[in-house]
Design an enzyme around this catalytic site. Structure first.
Site, mmCIF file in Angstrom:
data_model
loop_
_atom_site.group_PDB
_atom_site.id
_atom_site.type_symbol
_atom_site.label_atom_id
_atom_site.label_comp_id
_atom_site.label_asym_id
_atom_site.label_seq_id
_atom_site.Cartn_x
_atom_site.Cartn_y
_atom_site.Cartn_z
ATOM 1 N N LYS A 39 -6.766 -10.892 -8.923
ATOM 2 C CA LYS A 39 -7.712 -10.931 -7.818
ATOM 3 C C LYS A 39 -8.954 -10.107 -8.176
ATOM 4 C CE LYS A 39 -7.683 -9.740 -2.939
ATOM 5 N NZ LYS A 39 -6.934 -9.325 -1.768
ATOM 6 N N LYS A 49 -12.919 -4.272 -7.410
ATOM 7 C CA LYS A 49 -13.727 -3.275 -8.077
ATOM 8 C C LYS A 49 -12.844 -2.333 -8.900
ATOM 9 C CE LYS A 49 -17.257 0.143 -7.288
ATOM 10 N NZ LYS A 49 -17.453 1.357 -6.500
ATOM 11 N N LYS A 59 0.832 -1.208 0.000
ATOM 12 C CA LYS A 59 0.000 0.000 0.000
ATOM 13 C C LYS A 59 0.863 1.253 0.000
ATOM 14 C CE LYS A 59 -4.353 -1.698 1.759
ATOM 15 N NZ LYS A 59 -5.413 -1.545 2.774
#
Ligand code: TRP
Length: 330
Positions: free
Chosen positions: A191, A194, A111
Site C-alpha cells: 500500500k 509515507k 495498530k
C-alpha cells in the site's frame, strides 16, 4: 439532499494514493450531496505523534483538500477538535458499546501490534469516535476505502443500538465505495504509505515525481524492452487508469502486451498526464500558502456551520438519554 460525511487524518504528507482513492472522489460528490468533510485530529493522537508538527499537518491537510476542489461554497470543511460535540457524543456512544466488539476490530488489532508499547483506550475507542463523527450530522453516506468498511458497519450498529435503547434518532449510514483503482506504492507491492518510503506526494515537485516514477517497479516479468508486459500486473498501468485518458489507456494496454512501447515511454506519458492534473492543485496550494488568513477563515466558518448542526443533534441526544431535564430550562 442526503448528507455525506468523511474524514482524513492529518498524518503527514498526502500522497497520490489518498488523492485518487479518497479526495478526488469526495470532490466529485459535492454536487449530489450535502458534504461534510473533516480533518480528524483527535483520531490522529491515538498513536504517537510529533506535537510540534501537528498544527502544520492539520493546516496542510486542509489546504490540500481545498486545493482539490473542496472549497467552502461546495462543502463544509472543518477540523474535528473545533467541534467538541464529536467527543461528547463519543462518551454517550461508549455507554452503548460492548468492549468485546471494539477488541475484535481489525484496525485495532493491527495498530495494537504496531504500537505494542502504547495500546491506549483511545486506540480501542477509535471506531466509536468515528461513529460519532458520522452520526452527529446524521449522515446517510460515508465515502471511504475498503479498509474502513468495518468501521462504517460498526457505526450502523451503534446507531441501531442507540435507537433501540433511546428511540429512533440516527440513520444507519452506508458506505459509498468509489470505483477508483487502488494504487500501490512505487515498490509495486505494498500500500502507498509515507512511512514505507514508497509514496508519491501530491505536493512533490515535478522532478521528484519524475524520478520516483522512473525507478518505480513495473511488471516484474518484463526484464527487457523486447519482452511483452502484462498491464494487469503493473502498478504503473494502474496509475494510468487513474490519470490517463481512455484512449491512452487502451493504447498502453495494447502496446505493453505486444512490447510496442517500453516502460520508459509508458512512464513518460503517465508523468505528463499526472502533472496535468496535480500541477494546478500544487499551484493552488502555493497560492493559499501566500495568504494564511484564507485557510483560517475557511476552517472557522466550516466549524461554525458544523457546530450549528452538531449542537442541535447533541441537544436531542441529551433529551433522549434523560439527562436534559425540563427544570433546567432552555
Ligand atoms: N478512520 C478513517 C481513516 O483512517 C478516518 C475517519 C475518521 C473517518 N472519522 C471518519 C472516515 C468518519 C469516514 C467517516 O481513513
Amino acid at each position: 439532499m442526503d448528507r455525506i460525511f468523511s474524514g482524513i487524518q492529518p498524518s503527514g504528507e498526502i500522497h497520490i494514493g489518498n488523492y485518487v482513492g479518497a479526495i478526488r472522489n469526495w470532490a466529485q460528490l459535492v454536487n449530489r450531496y450535502d458534504c461534510v468533510y473533516c480533518v480528524v485530529d483527535y483520531h490522529a493522537i491515538t498513536i504517537e505523534y510529533e506535537v510540534a508538527l501537528m498544527q502544520q499537518r492539520i493546516l496542510e491537510t486542509a489546504t490540500v483538500l481545498v486545493a482539490c476542489g473542496l472549497t467552502p461554497d461546495r462543502c463544509k470543511l472543518f477540523v474535528q477538535s473545533h467541534v467538541p460535540e464529536h467527543t461528547e457524543l463519543t462518551w454517550i456512544f461508549n455507554c452503548v458499546t460492548p468492549v468485546g466488539e471494539l477488541e475484535r476490530m481489525t484496525q485495532f488489532k493491527e495498530k495494537g501490534k504496531q504500537h505494542r508499547h502504547n495500546v491506549n483506550v483511545g486506540l480501542l475507542d477509535y471506531p466509536v469516535l468515528q461513529a460519532a463523527d458520522i452520526l452527529i450530522y446524521k449522515a446517510g453516506y460515508v465515502p471511504v476505502g475498503e479498509d474502513q468498511i468495518q468501521h462504517v458497519e460498526f457505526s450502523r450498529e451503534i446507531a441501531r443500538k442507540f435507537n433501540a435503547r433511546f428511540g429512533d434518532t440516527f440513520p444507519e449510514p452506508q458506505v459509498l465505495l468509489s470505483d477508483a483503482p487502488r494504487i500501490l506504492g512505487t515498490d509495486g507491492g505494498s500500500k502507498m504509505s509515507k512511512s514505507l518510503n514508497n509514496a508519491i506526494g501530491l505536493l512533490d515537485p515535478p522532478e521528484v515525481i519524475q524520478e520516483k516514477l522512473r525507478t518505480a517497479v513495473t511488471d516484474a516479468n518484463r526484464q527487457r524492452r523486447s519482452d511483452p508486459g502484462n498491464p494487469d500486473r503493473c502498478n504503473i498501468f494502474t496509475m494510468h487508469q487513474a490519470f490517463s485518458r481512455p484512449d491512452q489507456i487502451a493504447f498502453i494496454d495494447h502496446h505493453c502486451r505486444t512490447a510496442g512501447i517500453g516502460c520508459i515511454e509508458c512512464k513518460e506519458i503517465l508523468f505528463k498526464n499526472m502533472m496535468e492534473e496535480i500541477g494546478p492543485i500544487q499551484g493552488r496550494v502555493r497560492e493559499m500558502n501566500q495568504n494564511p488568513q484564507y485557510m483560517v477563515d475557511v476552517l472557522k466558518s466550516g466549524a461554525a456551520r458544523c457546530k450549528a448542526i452538531a449542537k442541535e443533534v447533541m441537544d436531542e441526544v441529551r433529551s433522549k438519554i434523560g439527562v436534559k431535564a425540563g427544570w433546567m430550562g432552555k
